[in-house]
Design a protein around this motif. Structure first.
Motif, PDB file in Angstrom:
ATOM      1  N   LEU A 124      59.080  44.447  48.098  1.00 30.26           N
ATOM      2  CA  LEU A 124      58.814  45.064  46.794  1.00 30.26           C
ATOM      3  C   LEU A 124      57.311  45.027  46.529  1.00 30.26           C
ATOM      4  N   THR A 125      56.749  46.145  46.336  1.00 30.28           N
ATOM      5  CA  THR A 125      55.331  46.200  45.971  1.00 30.28           C
ATOM      6  C   THR A 125      55.249  46.893  44.604  1.00 30.28           C
ATOM      7  N   PRO A 126      55.069  46.086  43.565  1.00 30.76           N
ATOM      8  CA  PRO A 126      55.205  46.606  42.216  1.00 30.76           C
ATOM      9  C   PRO A 126      54.294  47.786  41.888  1.00 30.76           C
ATOM     10  N   MET A 127      53.150  47.856  42.537  1.00 35.43           N
ATOM     11  CA  MET A 127      52.202  48.897  42.125  1.00 35.43           C
ATOM     12  C   MET A 127      52.090  50.035  43.142  1.00 35.43           C
ATOM     13  N   GLN A 128      53.082  50.125  44.028  1.00 33.56           N
ATOM     14  CA  GLN A 128      52.948  51.108  45.100  1.00 33.56           C
ATOM     15  C   GLN A 128      52.896  52.557  44.596  1.00 33.56           C
ATOM     16  N   GLN A 129      53.480  52.758  43.384  1.00 35.28           N
ATOM     17  CA  GLN A 129      53.489  54.125  42.866  1.00 35.28           C
ATOM     18  C   GLN A 129      52.174  54.491  42.177  1.00 35.28           C
ATOM     19  N   LEU A 130      51.333  53.468  41.975  1.00 37.61           N
ATOM     20  CA  LEU A 130      50.071  53.735  41.263  1.00 37.61           C
ATOM     21  C   LEU A 130      48.993  54.189  42.233  1.00 37.61           C
ATOM     22  N   PRO A 131      48.072  55.029  41.774  1.00 38.98           N
ATOM     23  CA  PRO A 131      46.934  55.413  42.623  1.00 38.98           C
ATOM     24  C   PRO A 131      46.111  54.173  42.963  1.00 38.98           C
ATOM     25  N   THR A 132      45.598  54.124  44.150  1.00 41.28           N
ATOM     26  CA  THR A 132      44.872  52.932  44.606  1.00 41.28           C
ATOM     27  C   THR A 132      43.671  52.599  43.735  1.00 41.28           C
ATOM     28  N   THR A 133      43.061  53.600  43.133  1.00 37.75           N
ATOM     29  CA  THR A 133      41.852  53.339  42.335  1.00 37.75           C
ATOM     30  C   THR A 133      42.137  52.542  41.062  1.00 37.75           C
ATOM     31  N   VAL A 134      43.350  52.664  40.511  1.00 35.29           N
ATOM     32  CA  VAL A 134      43.629  51.934  39.265  1.00 35.29           C
ATOM     33  C   VAL A 134      44.338  50.597  39.523  1.00 35.29           C
ATOM     34  N   ARG A 135      44.735  50.359  40.755  1.00 34.98           N
ATOM     35  CA  ARG A 135      45.491  49.138  41.038  1.00 34.98           C
ATOM     36  C   ARG A 135      44.746  47.848  40.681  1.00 34.98           C
ATOM     37  N   PRO A 136      43.466  47.716  41.043  1.00 33.35           N
ATOM     38  CA  PRO A 136      42.776  46.467  40.691  1.00 33.35           C
ATOM     39  C   PRO A 136      42.738  46.218  39.185  1.00 33.35           C
ATOM     40  N   GLN A 137      42.504  47.293  38.430  1.00 31.47           N
ATOM     41  CA  GLN A 137      42.445  47.174  36.975  1.00 31.47           C
ATOM     42  C   GLN A 137      43.806  46.753  36.401  1.00 31.47           C
ATOM     43  N   VAL A 138      44.843  47.409  36.889  1.00 31.42           N
ATOM     44  CA  VAL A 138      46.204  47.091  36.426  1.00 31.42           C
ATOM     45  C   VAL A 138      46.560  45.657  36.828  1.00 31.42           C
ATOM     46  N   ALA A 139      46.222  45.284  38.060  1.00 29.82           N
ATOM     47  CA  ALA A 139      46.544  43.940  38.551  1.00 29.82           C
ATOM     48  C   ALA A 139      45.852  42.880  37.703  1.00 29.82           C
ATOM     49  N   ALA A 140      44.576  43.125  37.366  1.00 31.02           N
ATOM     50  CA  ALA A 140      43.824  42.148  36.557  1.00 31.02           C
ATOM     51  C   ALA A 140      44.469  41.969  35.191  1.00 31.02           C
ATOM     52  N   HIS A 141      44.854  43.070  34.557  1.00 30.43           N
ATOM     53  CA  HIS A 141      45.489  42.987  33.234  1.00 30.43           C
ATOM     54  C   HIS A 141      46.859  42.323  33.310  1.00 30.43           C
ATOM     55  N   LEU A 142      47.611  42.666  34.367  1.00 27.53           N
ATOM     56  CA  LEU A 142      48.943  42.073  34.520  1.00 27.53           C
ATOM     57  C   LEU A 142      48.841  40.562  34.713  1.00 27.53           C
ATOM     58  N   LEU A 143      47.851  40.151  35.508  1.00 30.23           N
ATOM     59  CA  LEU A 143      47.638  38.721  35.758  1.00 30.23           C
ATOM     60  C   LEU A 143      47.283  38.008  34.455  1.00 30.23           C
ATOM     61  N   HIS A 144      46.446  38.670  33.671  1.00 32.75           N
ATOM     62  CA  HIS A 144      46.019  38.138  32.375  1.00 32.75           C
ATOM     63  C   HIS A 144      47.235  37.949  31.456  1.00 32.75           C
ATOM     64  N   THR A 145      48.057  38.975  31.356  1.00 32.06           N
ATOM     65  CA  THR A 145      49.248  38.921  30.498  1.00 32.06           C
ATOM     66  C   THR A 145      50.249  37.906  31.034  1.00 32.06           C
ATOM     67  N   PHE A 146      50.400  37.880  32.353  1.00 35.93           N
ATOM     68  CA  PHE A 146      51.328  36.942  32.995  1.00 35.93           C
ATOM     69  C   PHE A 146      50.920  35.496  32.695  1.00 35.93           C
ATOM     70  N   SER A 147      49.595  35.234  32.718  1.00 37.45           N
ATOM     71  CA  SER A 147      49.127  33.870  32.444  1.00 37.45           C
ATOM     72  C   SER A 147      49.466  33.455  31.012  1.00 37.45           C
ATOM     73  N   TYR A 148      49.449  34.399  30.079  1.00 37.54           N
ATOM     74  CA  TYR A 148      49.856  34.095  28.699  1.00 37.54           C
ATOM     75  C   TYR A 148      51.346  33.754  28.640  1.00 37.54           C
ATOM     76  N   PHE A 149      52.146  34.495  29.395  1.00 39.72           N
ATOM     77  CA  PHE A 149      53.584  34.223  29.410  1.00 39.72           C
ATOM     78  C   PHE A 149      53.867  32.828  29.977  1.00 39.72           C
TER      79      PHE A 149
END
Lengths: 262, 51
Positions: A124-149
């Motif tokens: 399972l690669t959660p971001m495989q449907q996303l364009p490669t250029t936005v993946r780092p940005q999305v990953a950083a935000h997801l990590l940030h939100t995940f750390s709050y959870f």
């Protein structure tokens, strides 16, 4: 922290180890059984189900151990020994709480590891449907939100733990109907936490809000659109509830030290 | 110094708090709602990341 506290904590951790291993085994069996469902059920559903023990079993276990940690001291007549220790009451209650909390955090790590294993096995690669250029940005935000959870989870573990410990201490002080008194103390403790927590939360409104970012992507005709949405969340009530829980913990420790009789 | 058994006071306090809690839940603002309302969630900026 003084050495006797660490000795108490170590004692509690050592006593809790067999139960911890047993629960870890149950969690491993759960993940193992879910792995057999890959290819039968939706991969995402299987991955999500790996978190059931963390969300259900671990908090219930934390509640039960916190209650039993105090309750059984009287059942086994260990309380006399405990109360003769030349330590403050909050060392005893604190060591018990901290031990259960450490065990629960250990189970959380195991649970996340199990989820990771399922992600890996299922490819399972959660971001495989996303364009490669936005993946780092999305990953950083997801990590940030995940750390709050994660932070919210490990702090919210104190809710069932402190209420259970408080209920057990008050119950044991009752001359009769101890279990009923414990039940009432649990309910009253919960009420105090919600009501006073809201009041204390108003006083803590100056605490900066946290920002979490959610993502959505949708196929529009032939192109994919990725949208981020920020949410500002006021955390003052949660902090208020934690302050009230700390107060209940102190009150329980005070009762243990001053009023408990074996 | 007389030995004071505090247990009755603890149980009495618990009984009083129980009555106050029941009365509060009966006539006061809804318990859970009043607490959850504090978690004010405001929507922030919405950004199109792609394309």
């Amino acid at each position: 922290m003084k050495r006797p506290f660490l000795a108490l904590l170590w004692k509690e951790l050592r006593l809790g180890l067999p139960g911890w291993l047993l629960t870890a085994g149950v969690m491993a069996a759960w993940v193992g059984s879910l792995l057999t469902r890959l290819g039968v059920w939706e991969r995402e559903a299987v991955a999500g189900l790996t978190l059931v023990p963390v969300l259900v079993l671990v908090p219930i276990r934390a509640f039960w151990l916190s209650f039993q940690g105090i309750w059984q001291e009287w059942s086994r007549s260990h309380a006399l020994l405990l109360l003769t220790l030349p330590v403050p009451g909050w060392w005893i209650t604190g060591a018990k709480l901290l031990a259960v909390w450490i065990q629960s955090v250990g189970h959380l790590v195991l649970g996340l590891l199990g989820t990771g294993i399922v992600f890996w096995v299922a490819a399972l690669t959660p971001m495989q449907q996303l364009p490669t250029t936005v993946r780092p940005q999305v990953a950083a935000h997801l990590l940030h939100t995940f750390s709050y959870f994660i932070l919210a989870y490990i702090l919210s573990l104190f809710l069932p733990m402190v209420l259970a410990q408080f209920a057990a201490l008050v119950g044991r002080l009752a001359p009769r109907l101890q279990l009923a008194a414990a039940g009432v103390a649990f309910a009253v403790g919960g009420w105090l936490m919600l009501r006073l927590g809201a009041v204390v939360g108003v006083l803590l409104r100056w605490v900066p809000e946290i920002t979490v970012v959610g993502f959505s992507y949708q196929q529009q005709l032939s192109s994919l659109q990725v949208v981020s949405q920020a949410y500002h969340v006021q955390v003052a009530p949660a902090l208020g509830a934690l302050v009230v829980l700390a107060g209940l913990w102190w009150l329980g420790s005070y009762l243990l030290e001053r009023d408990a009789e074996v | 110094m007389p030995v004071v058994d505090r247990r009755p006071w603890i149980l009495l306090t618990l009984a009083i708090l129980t009555l106050v809690a029941v009365a509060d839940i009966w006539v006061g603002p809804r318990l859970i709602d009043a607490f959850v309302e504090g978690f004010v969630v405001q929507e922030g900026p919405r950004t199109v990341l792609w394309p």
